[in-house]
Scaffold this active site. Structure first.
Site, mmCIF file in Angstrom:
data_model
loop_
_atom_site.group_PDB
_atom_site.id
_atom_site.type_symbol
_atom_site.label_atom_id
_atom_site.label_comp_id
_atom_site.label_asym_id
_atom_site.label_seq_id
_atom_site.Cartn_x
_atom_site.Cartn_y
_atom_site.Cartn_z
ATOM 1 N N LYS A 118 17.841 20.144 2.814
ATOM 2 C CA LYS A 118 18.342 19.489 1.587
ATOM 3 C C LYS A 118 19.202 20.487 0.806
ATOM 4 C CE LYS A 118 16.409 15.394 1.941
ATOM 5 N NZ LYS A 118 16.152 14.293 1.078
ATOM 6 N N ASP A 164 11.542 13.423 -1.461
ATOM 7 C CA ASP A 164 12.050 14.125 -2.654
ATOM 8 C C ASP A 164 10.972 14.245 -3.733
ATOM 9 O OD1 ASP A 164 14.410 14.216 -1.340
ATOM 10 O OD2 ASP A 164 15.429 12.695 -2.566
ATOM 11 N N SER A 213 13.630 8.911 4.953
ATOM 12 C CA SER A 213 13.921 8.201 3.701
ATOM 13 C C SER A 213 14.227 6.731 3.951
ATOM 14 C CB SER A 213 15.086 8.850 2.950
ATOM 15 O OG SER A 213 14.819 10.190 2.683
ATOM 16 N N ARG A 241 13.990 23.613 1.092
ATOM 17 C CA ARG A 241 13.022 23.355 0.023
ATOM 18 C C ARG A 241 11.612 23.817 0.358
ATOM 19 N NH1 ARG A 241 15.153 17.403 -2.093
ATOM 20 N NH2 ARG A 241 16.480 18.254 -3.733
#
Ligand code: DC
Length: 473
Positions: free
Chosen positions: A164, A137, A17, A168
């Site tokens: 996360k 995301d 990120s 996920r």
């Protein structure tokens, strides 16, 4: 921020990120803090750094939240584009690059400073093979868009998904498979191939706001989905569904209704409002509309047999609900409506056909997306005969009298249990034997005697029955 020494942040392994870190560094610089950086491995905030006002700062809309509406445009904006304001392709946020991925899949995007306009371009969408490290995301939404793409979409370099809110990759794979997709998953990738025909599914959300938001978009590609625990979106976007529903027109017949009917003090109000809360649905206590009519009649001296005057009261009732409490105009009448005399008068007033007719539209107006749980006497038989689930809740007269007794005593209202029982039996008798919309189970109602059940146990029965209703069962 006055430090005695430099503050050093060391990164172990590869920083994920990066765009979020980039925004932080940019903003710190604008607030007078110059972070020294060695690549993406080491960041040093010098000793004696101090914040300084940057003057005016423009705060953009959130690009991650916008990504769902970009996808919505790509999937469903056929006649007019979805316009998103507050964030444009000039954004400093990393997730704005979701727009490029959506374009690669077929979205048509027009943009300028602070806005995006997205419409469906290519359809079906185009499968892509994308390294998603820069948009981990938002990339979850690409996996849902893949359901409408020709071919296999591969999203790679997403190992961070595993650590996360939930794992996920596993969550997306499980839920995409429920819709019929063929999914291959690895330590750091997911590959999604859509089936010829998608299967409706109830989507488990793992208390993960992004799972709830991205799967809701599948509905716009034409496959019914039910999002379980929709309130989990509260983490980043509490009014996500409201924003989404603002953009769509839903025919009223498509809005699901659960009807809970039953005699007085059967616990239907408690059960119905708990079910509504669990599902994120609206709630209608239809007894309150009759009670409110009765209250106004009592206050203005209208007799229970003056049908014309009662119907006029009903037709102009300034009744609305605020945070679950009934209001007549400005006045909160929640407690006043619960009084025993008001209930008894409501039972008489409600036997009048003209009153029932006058209150019909008001009750129908509660049927709004995402759904309604309505309790009363004739929810499943007259007002919402097409309700997707009808429950008829009963309990023995002794149990109901005892419940009402405890309720009154706990509010400091004196009560006598045998008088209460006689009154509620008289009320049931009247509600059952009136000529219009009498109290009786709909033919297709689930009969539930909750004399021996806790509220939680009754809720379990209703939610199980709901989960088995087609097309999700
Ligand atoms: O559910 P309650 O006790 O608040 O209802 C008060 C009265 O209103 C009840 O005795 C009958 C009437 N009523 C009705 O006729 N139809 C409804 N759908 C709800 C209530």
């Amino acid at each position: 921020m006055a430090q005695e020494r430099d503050l050093v942040v060391e990164v172990e392994g590869e920083l994920i990120s990066k765009p979020y870190v980039e925004i932080t560094l940019n903003l710190l610089a604008r607030f007078g803090i110059a972070v020294r950086r060695e690549g993406w491995q080491r960041f040093t905030i010098p000793q004696s750094s101090a914040y300084r006002s940057p003057g005016r700062v423009h705060v953009e809309g959130d690009a991650s939240s916008a990504s769902y509406f970009v996808a919505l445009g790509a999937i469903a904006a056929v006649d007019a584009p979805v316009r998103i304001e507050g964030v444009g392709t000039d954004s400093i946020q990393g997730d704005i690059r979701f727009v490029e991925a959506a374009q690669a899949m077929g979205a048509e995007v027009a943009s300028g400073p602070g806005y995006l306009e997205v419409r469906r371009g290519r359809w079906p969408l185009q499968a892509i093979d994308l390294d998603c490290n820069h948009i981990p995301d938002a990339a979850m939404t690409l996996a849902v868009m893949a359901l409408f793409a020709q071919g296999t979409t591969r999203l790679t370099n997403i190992a961070s998904w595993r650590v996360k809110e939930t794992d996920r990759i596993a969550a997306m794979a499980t839920e995409l498979r429920k819709l019929g997709a063929t999914v291959e998953e690895g330590a750091d990738f997911i590959a999604v191939t859509p089936p010829a025909t998608l299967t409706p599914a109830a989507i488990h959300t793992y208390d993960d706001h992004r799972v709830a938001m991205c799967f809701s978009l599948a509905a716009f590609g034409g496959v019914p989905v039910r999002i379980l625990d929709p309130k989990c979106v509260g983490k980043t976007f509490p009014d996500y569904f409201e924003a989404l529903f603002d953009l769509v027109r839903t025919p009223v017949e498509a809005v699901p209704v659960i009807a809970v009917d039953g005699p007085t003090a059967s616990g239907k109000g408690t059960l119905a409002s708990a079910v509504a809360k669990a599902l994120g649905y609206h709630f209608l206590d239809s007894g309150a509309v009759y009670r409110a009519t009765a209250l106004v009649a009592m206050r203005t001296g209208v007799a229970p047999d003056d049908e014309t005057a009662l119907a006029r009261i009903a037709a102009t009732l300034p009744l609305h609900f605020l945070h679950g409490d009934a209001h007549l105009g400005e006045e909160n009448v929640a407690d006043a409506l619960r009084a025993e005399e008001v209930g008894a008068m409501a039972s008489k007033v409600s036997a009048r056909p003209a009153v029932r007719e006058a209150l019909r539209q008001l009750q129908l107006s509660f049927r709004r997306i995402p759904g309604l749980v309505a309790d009363g006497r004739d929810m499943g038989t007259v007002i919402f005969p097409g309700a997707a689930l009808k429950v008829f809740l009963t309990a023995s007269a002794a149990t109901r009298a005892e419940r009402r007794y405890k309720q009154l005593i706990s509010k400091g209202i004196p009560a006598n249990i045998s008088t209460l029982r006689a009154e509620l039996e008289a009320r049931d008798e009247r509600d059952r034997n009136r000529s219009v919309a009498p109290l009786k189970p709909a033919e297709d109602a689930l009969l539930l005697d909750n004399s021996e059940l806790t509220v939680e146990a009754s809720m379990d029965v209703v939610l199980k029955a709901w989960n088995q209703r087609r097309p999700f069962g």
